[in-house]
Design an enzyme around this catalytic site. Structure first.
Site, PDB file in Angstrom:
ATOM      1  N   TYR A 161       0.830  -1.213   0.000  1.00 32.69           N
ATOM      2  CA  TYR A 161       0.000   0.000   0.000  1.00 32.69           C
ATOM      3  C   TYR A 161       0.860   1.257   0.000  1.00 32.69           C
ATOM      4  O   TYR A 161       0.526   2.239  -0.665  1.00 32.69           O
ATOM      5  CB  TYR A 161      -0.983  -0.022   1.181  1.00 32.69           C
ATOM      6  CG  TYR A 161      -2.191  -0.865   0.881  1.00 32.69           C
ATOM      7  CD1 TYR A 161      -2.253  -2.208   1.253  1.00 32.69           C
ATOM      8  CD2 TYR A 161      -3.262  -0.343   0.164  1.00 32.69           C
ATOM      9  CE1 TYR A 161      -3.347  -2.992   0.931  1.00 32.69           C
ATOM     10  CE2 TYR A 161      -4.365  -1.120  -0.177  1.00 32.69           C
ATOM     11  CZ  TYR A 161      -4.392  -2.454   0.204  1.00 32.69           C
ATOM     12  OH  TYR A 161      -5.468  -3.240  -0.141  1.00 32.69           O
ATOM     13  N   ARG A 190       1.844   1.804  -3.481  1.00 34.11           N
ATOM     14  CA  ARG A 190       0.733   2.359  -4.280  1.00 34.11           C
ATOM     15  C   ARG A 190       0.471   3.812  -3.919  1.00 34.11           C
ATOM     16  O   ARG A 190       0.193   4.643  -4.798  1.00 34.11           O
ATOM     17  CB  ARG A 190      -0.518   1.488  -4.071  1.00 34.11           C
ATOM     18  CG  ARG A 190      -0.406   0.134  -4.751  1.00 34.11           C
ATOM     19  CD  ARG A 190      -1.536  -0.774  -4.351  1.00 34.11           C
ATOM     20  NE  ARG A 190      -2.835  -0.272  -4.811  1.00 34.11           N
ATOM     21  CZ  ARG A 190      -4.017  -0.740  -4.385  1.00 34.11           C
ATOM     22  NH1 ARG A 190      -4.071  -1.698  -3.477  1.00 34.11           N
ATOM     23  NH2 ARG A 190      -5.139  -0.270  -4.860  1.00 34.11           N
ATOM     24  N   GLN A 250     -15.074   2.844  -7.602  1.00 28.04           N
ATOM     25  CA  GLN A 250     -14.504   1.681  -6.916  1.00 28.04           C
ATOM     26  C   GLN A 250     -13.029   1.935  -6.602  1.00 28.04           C
ATOM     27  O   GLN A 250     -12.406   1.175  -5.890  1.00 28.04           O
ATOM     28  CB  GLN A 250     -14.597   0.431  -7.792  1.00 28.04           C
ATOM     29  CG  GLN A 250     -15.998   0.070  -8.208  1.00 28.04           C
ATOM     30  CD  GLN A 250     -15.975  -0.994  -9.292  1.00 28.04           C
ATOM     31  OE1 GLN A 250     -15.934  -2.195  -9.024  1.00 28.04           O
ATOM     32  NE2 GLN A 250     -15.995  -0.575 -10.526  1.00 28.04           N
ATOM     33  N   ASN A 251     -12.508   3.004  -7.155  1.00 30.20           N
ATOM     34  CA  ASN A 251     -11.075   3.274  -7.033  1.00 30.20           C
ATOM     35  C   ASN A 251     -10.742   3.882  -5.680  1.00 30.20           C
ATOM     36  O   ASN A 251     -11.565   4.580  -5.084  1.00 30.20           O
ATOM     37  CB  ASN A 251     -10.606   4.227  -8.147  1.00 30.20           C
ATOM     38  CG  ASN A 251     -10.873   3.642  -9.523  1.00 30.20           C
ATOM     39  OD1 ASN A 251     -11.028   2.434  -9.676  1.00 30.20           O
ATOM     40  ND2 ASN A 251     -10.960   4.505 -10.515  1.00 30.20           N
ATOM     41  N   HIS A 306     -15.012   1.768  -2.114  1.00 29.57           N
ATOM     42  CA  HIS A 306     -13.997   0.886  -1.540  1.00 29.57           C
ATOM     43  C   HIS A 306     -12.994   1.628  -0.685  1.00 29.57           C
ATOM     44  O   HIS A 306     -11.918   1.104  -0.396  1.00 29.57           O
ATOM     45  CB  HIS A 306     -13.272   0.124  -2.667  1.00 29.57           C
ATOM     46  CG  HIS A 306     -14.180  -0.791  -3.424  1.00 29.57           C
ATOM     47  ND1 HIS A 306     -13.916  -1.188  -4.719  1.00 29.57           N
ATOM     48  CD2 HIS A 306     -15.351  -1.379  -3.098  1.00 29.57           C
ATOM     49  CE1 HIS A 306     -14.887  -1.989  -5.140  1.00 29.57           C
ATOM     50  NE2 HIS A 306     -15.778  -2.118  -4.181  1.00 29.57           N
ATOM     51  N   SER A 361     -14.356  -3.532 -15.161  1.00 31.68           N
ATOM     52  CA  SER A 361     -14.664  -4.868 -15.701  1.00 31.68           C
ATOM     53  C   SER A 361     -16.037  -5.322 -15.200  1.00 31.68           C
ATOM     54  O   SER A 361     -16.594  -6.299 -15.687  1.00 31.68           O
ATOM     55  CB  SER A 361     -13.585  -5.867 -15.254  1.00 31.68           C
ATOM     56  OG  SER A 361     -13.522  -5.887 -13.837  1.00 31.68           O
TER      57      SER A 361
END
Ligand code: BV8
Length: 252
Positions: free
Chosen positions: A68, A71, A102-103, A120, A192
């Site tokens: 994390y 990221r 969702q990011n 999220h 997706s």
């Protein structure tokens, strides 16, 4: 007609309420890999779904914390792209625009989206394992140990994101469903449409009468319910849609 910008613009021009539902693909033109693309370097041998889980964290907290941290640094080094900015511009042309993402990369907020639901969580937020104390990076400064410990209760600190097998934040999810049921158009961008329960939202919108406009270079789990399918990268397609919408709105 399914694939035309004109059809998408026609739907957006008549809309009073648009939900923009996004996934990792909207951040691709910022230079970020999508969630399911193979990871590079140090993380190549790990499955993101394994790392983004309580089991993964308990198994190796230092490694998951480092993933994390990697990221956070990666996301911090990039900028919102024209796709994010086009979504912000939509707010000037449609009375009500809600972004449901969702990011966890914070790029919609940095781009300036004003009504944002982060299903999220956000990679720059933290909480502790035992008491769920909400923490910011500033609260953790000076701690050499990784993962750091909660200054309030001493338990391990984790990123405040939704891991696989965890419930989504109830308020965010409830509002996302409510907005999806009310909107006239849902723009489904760069997902997706596989991860549940988020992937249900386009179906919820369609079931309540919304038109679905998808922007994705590839087919997704939502493509078969899309009224319009704009196959291309969102960083190129969305600015074209907004340019035409602005022209048509301006000429009214
Ligand atoms: C829960 C935060 C239950 C962490 C994330 C079997 C069936 C159904 C469900 C399940 C199942 N087995 C397990 C489940 C549940 C699971 C799930 O859905 N699994 C999937 C894989 C089947 N869901 C969960 O665990 C959720 N919780 O169900 O709890 C429960 C019940 C009771 C009690 C307790 C619990 C929690 C899910 C949340 C997981 N956290 N992120 C982190 O980021 O570290 S999800 C993660 O995936 C990211 O948030 C990401 O956004 C999200 C979804 O992926 P996408 O965004 O769509 O990204 P992806 O790479 O897949 O696709 C990218 C797309 O972009 C592609 O379509 C591509 O074509 C497109 N693209 C590429 N380039 C571009 C582009 N588009 C536009 N422009 C471009 N240039």
């Amino acid at each position: 007609m399914r694939d035309s910008i004109e059809h998408a613009v026609d739907l957006l021009r008549q809309a009073d309420h648009v939900v923009v539902f996004t996934g990792a693909g909207v951040s691709k033109e910022s230079g970020l890999p999508t969630f399911r693309e193979a990871q590079e370097g140090l993380w190549a041998k790990y499955d993101p779904e394994e790392l983004a889980s309580m089991e993964g964290f308990r198994r190796d907290p230092e490694m998951v914390w480092a993933w994390y941290q990697h990221r956070r640094t990666l996301y911090g080094d990039v900028e919102p792209n024209p796709g994010h900015h086009a979504i912000v511009e939509l707010e000037e042309l449609v009375p009500r625009v809600v972004v449901v993402t969702q990011n966890v990369d914070d790029l919609h907020r940095r781009a300036g989206s004003t009504d944002l639901i982060e299903l999220h969580g956000n990679i720059y937020d933290f909480k502790c394992l035992d008491e769920g104390h909400r923490l910011k990076l500033a609260d953790l400064e000076g701690q050499a140990e990784t993962p750091p410990r909660c200054p309030h209760c001493g338990s391990l600190v984790r990123p405040d994101v939704v891991w696989f097998g965890e419930l989504l934040p109830a308020e965010a999810l409830d509002r996302a469903f409510w907005e999806s049921r009310q909107c006239d158009v849902m723009l489904v961008v760069g997902t997706s449409a596989v991860v549940q329960p988020a992937a249900t939202l386009p179906y919820e919108a369609a079931d309540h009468g919304a038109s679905i406009v998808e922007v994705n270079p590839n087919p997704s789990g939502a493509s078969h319910i899309a009224d319009v399918l704009l196959q291309g990268p969102s960083g190129e397609v969305l600015p074209r849609v907004l340019g035409e919408l602005r022209r048509q709105k301006g000429s009214l």
